[in-house]
Design an enzyme around this catalytic site. Structure first.
Site, PDB file in Angstrom:
ATOM      1  N   GLY A   8       0.830  -1.202   0.000  1.00  0.00           N
ATOM      2  CA  GLY A   8       0.000   0.000   0.000  1.00  0.00           C
ATOM      3  C   GLY A   8       0.857   1.241   0.000  1.00  0.00           C
ATOM      4  O   GLY A   8       1.772   1.372   0.817  1.00  0.00           O
ATOM      5  N   ALA A   9       0.576   2.158  -0.940  1.00  0.00           N
ATOM      6  CA  ALA A   9       1.403   3.367  -1.081  1.00  0.00           C
ATOM      7  C   ALA A   9       0.552   4.617  -0.933  1.00  0.00           C
ATOM      8  O   ALA A   9       0.568   5.511  -1.769  1.00  0.00           O
ATOM      9  CB  ALA A   9       2.122   3.371  -2.435  1.00  0.00           C
ATOM     10  N   GLY A  10      -0.194   4.670   0.166  1.00  0.00           N
ATOM     11  CA  GLY A  10      -0.979   5.854   0.468  1.00  0.00           C
ATOM     12  C   GLY A  10      -0.247   6.754   1.446  1.00  0.00           C
ATOM     13  O   GLY A  10       0.981   6.760   1.513  1.00  0.00           O
ATOM     14  N   THR A  11      -1.015   7.504   2.236  1.00  0.00           N
ATOM     15  CA  THR A  11      -0.406   8.454   3.166  1.00  0.00           C
ATOM     16  C   THR A  11       0.250   7.767   4.361  1.00  0.00           C
ATOM     17  O   THR A  11       0.896   8.422   5.179  1.00  0.00           O
ATOM     18  CB  THR A  11      -1.465   9.466   3.671  1.00  0.00           C
ATOM     19  OG1 THR A  11      -2.597   8.752   4.179  1.00  0.00           O
ATOM     20  CG2 THR A  11      -1.918  10.380   2.553  1.00  0.00           C
ATOM     21  N   GLY A  12       0.101   6.441   4.472  1.00  0.00           N
ATOM     22  CA  GLY A  12       0.837   5.681   5.468  1.00  0.00           C
ATOM     23  C   GLY A  12       1.956   4.869   4.842  1.00  0.00           C
ATOM     24  O   GLY A  12       3.089   4.884   5.299  1.00  0.00           O
ATOM     25  N   CYS A 159     -14.980   7.458   9.037  1.00  0.00           N
ATOM     26  CA  CYS A 159     -14.241   8.677   8.701  1.00  0.00           C
ATOM     27  C   CYS A 159     -15.243   9.765   8.335  1.00  0.00           C
ATOM     28  O   CYS A 159     -15.636   9.899   7.173  1.00  0.00           O
ATOM     29  CB  CYS A 159     -13.286   8.383   7.537  1.00  0.00           C
ATOM     30  SG  CYS A 159     -12.170   9.731   7.158  1.00  0.00           S
ATOM     31  N   GLY A 320      -4.400  11.453  10.218  1.00  0.00           N
ATOM     32  CA  GLY A 320      -3.060  11.495   9.663  1.00  0.00           C
ATOM     33  C   GLY A 320      -1.950  11.431  10.689  1.00  0.00           C
ATOM     34  O   GLY A 320      -0.974  10.693  10.516  1.00  0.00           O
ATOM     35  N   CYS A 353      -6.607  16.850  13.515  1.00  0.00           N
ATOM     36  CA  CYS A 353      -7.211  16.975  12.195  1.00  0.00           C
ATOM     37  C   CYS A 353      -7.416  18.441  11.823  1.00  0.00           C
ATOM     38  O   CYS A 353      -7.823  19.254  12.660  1.00  0.00           O
ATOM     39  CB  CYS A 353      -8.550  16.246  12.170  1.00  0.00           C
ATOM     40  SG  CYS A 353      -9.349  16.223  10.548  1.00  0.00           S
ATOM     41  N   LYS A 388      -4.683  24.199   5.754  1.00  0.00           N
ATOM     42  CA  LYS A 388      -4.872  22.941   5.026  1.00  0.00           C
ATOM     43  C   LYS A 388      -4.399  23.070   3.581  1.00  0.00           C
ATOM     44  O   LYS A 388      -3.823  22.128   3.029  1.00  0.00           O
ATOM     45  CB  LYS A 388      -6.327  22.499   5.074  1.00  0.00           C
ATOM     46  CG  LYS A 388      -6.540  21.178   4.354  1.00  0.00           C
ATOM     47  CD  LYS A 388      -7.664  20.351   4.888  1.00  0.00           C
ATOM     48  CE  LYS A 388      -7.673  18.979   4.224  1.00  0.00           C
ATOM     49  NZ  LYS A 388      -8.747  18.113   4.718  1.00  0.00           N
TER      50      LYS A 388
END
Length: 422
Positions: A8-12, A159, A320, A353, A388
């Site tokens: 997985g190559a997301g924000t994590g 979410c 995040g 957040c 943001k």
């Protein structure tokens, strides 16, 4: 030499690969596997869905950035995890062996739990850039033929922030176009009250978000279980806090964006002993699976129990900063094991957040995420909207650069004036 695979190559996942490469000795191999060739900055999708961003501004090709850091990259879906033999079977048939596996896949979007829901049905989504582009196309049709809008979250959603964001962003865009008076809006959510956020509320989130909704002429229905969506019609059941059904109603709409429930992705969810019944990975205090000790996991795909029982099921969000903390813990724990030491690094499950609201915004801090808390802080202001926007550019720039720095701690905590969290 060890081979560490990040799935997985997301924000994590992508920051995890960078941190692993920076932390581990060069003889250890790092491989990043992702279903798609591109990275997408998911928090920007509500902007994409109203045309404030396009795909090119929130996505980029992964390969050149990770390979120049000495990280292997494979753009294939993982169809099977074989933990007994420490192997992954990919969609093209190739197998990848690992010594350590980090699961950072994010969730599977289960629109099919509600008949007629989802981009292939009768509601829109901002959970992926493809969905957000489709939502923008539907939004353009709404502009040509204005009418009732429904925004919110389905049963088992966890979410909720993007649903609130999108409602206010949509409101702001319609006001700029001088069309808000022709578009009544209703927020429909499984939350027991406005501002619950899957967290049992944070500070005065209930009062502040209710006030904002009244100020922006957005009606709301809470404890709402969406049971079916037909073209232009949403069937819901509404419950009291004790779980007794109060009424059934059908809401008409011209346009709707409803966040779905999540499950674990198929390849992860079907591994015996790895996950809970909804396919989320069990982890211990070191982000390691108790059954398979060389499998770690971070992000939306891990199992966290709901903060509290609600009349309509809700889940706990993974924000995040929390994900970043999980990733850093994993990296240090794998490094420790490779050096013959016990894993001893713990993640700090704190929720921080920044939520955009079109021309203003809201920020919340819950330390820790699960009550009782040491800090429960919720504030709003135009500064959050600007922060943001700046963070979006900062995060994408850092991913292209290949940073191993803690991005949220470096930027968001500094911006909030909080400092390092323990």
């Amino acid at each position: 030499m060890a081979h560490v695979v990040v799935l997985g190559a997301g924000t994590g996942g992508m920051p995890c690969a960078y941190e692993l490469r920076a932390e581990l000795a060069k003889e250890h191999e790092i491989t990043l596997i992702n279903e798609r060739e591109y990275f997408q900055f998911v928090p920007s999708n509500p902007w994409v869905a109203v045309g404030w961003r396009d795909r090119a501004s929130v996505t980029f090709d992964i390969r050149p950035y990770v390979e120049r850091k000495g990280i292997n990259f494979i753009a294939q879906r993982c169809d099977q995890i074989d933990p007994q033999n420490n192997q992954l079977i990919l969609a093209d048939g190739q197998s990848v062996s690992y010594d350590y596996l980090v699961i950072a896949t994010g969730p599977k979007l289960v629109f099919d739990e509600v008949e007629g829901a989802g981009p292939e049905g009768n509601t829109q989504s901002v959970c992926a850039v493809d969905h957000a582009e489709k939502a923008y196309q539907a939004y353009q049709r709404l502009l040509e033929n204005p009418g009732q809008v429904i925004v919110g979250a389905m049963p088992f959603a966890s979410c909720f922030g993007p649903a609130y964001e999108y409602a206010f962003i949509l409101d702001a865009d319609l006001r700029k176009r001088r069309m808000r008076d022709r578009v009544p809006m209703t927020y429909v959510t499984s939350e027991p009250y406005i501002g619950h956020l899957g967290l049992g509320g944070v500070g005065d989130s209930k009062g502040m978000l209710e006030s904002e909704m009244r100020a922006h002429d957005i009606k709301w229905i809470t404890n709402a279980k969406v049971v079916k969506v037909e073209p232009g019609k949403m069937h819901i059941e509404q419950y009291d806090d004790a779980g007794h059904k109060l009424k059934e109603q059908v809401l008409e709409f011209k346009y709707s964006m409803m966040l779905p429930a999540f499950r674990g992705v198929d390849a992860v969810g079907k591994v015996p002993g790895l996950c809970n019944p909804r396919g989320f990975v069990f982890v211990d205090a070191h982000q390691r699976n108790p059954t398979y000790r060389n499998i770690f996991s971070a992000g939306v795909c891990i199992a966290i129990p709901p903060v509290e029982t609600t009349a309509v099921p809700t889940g706990a969000p993974k924000t995040g900063y929390m994900i970043e903390s999980m990733v850093t813990a994993i990296v240090h724990n794998i490094s420790s094991e490779l050096q013959g030491r016990e894993a001893d690094t713990l993640a700090t499950w704190n929720a921080i957040c920044l939520a955009d609201m079109g021309d203003t915004g809201a920020a919340f801090v819950a330390l820790p995420q699960i009550p009782p808390r040491n800090v429960a802080w919720f504030k709003k202001g135009k500064w959050v909207h600007m922060a943001k926007i700046a963070f979006e550019k900062y995060f994408i720039r850092k991913m292209k650069k290949g940073t191993s720095e803690p991005i949220y701690e470096k930027y968001v905590l500094k911006m909030l004036g909080i400092g390092k969290l323990k």
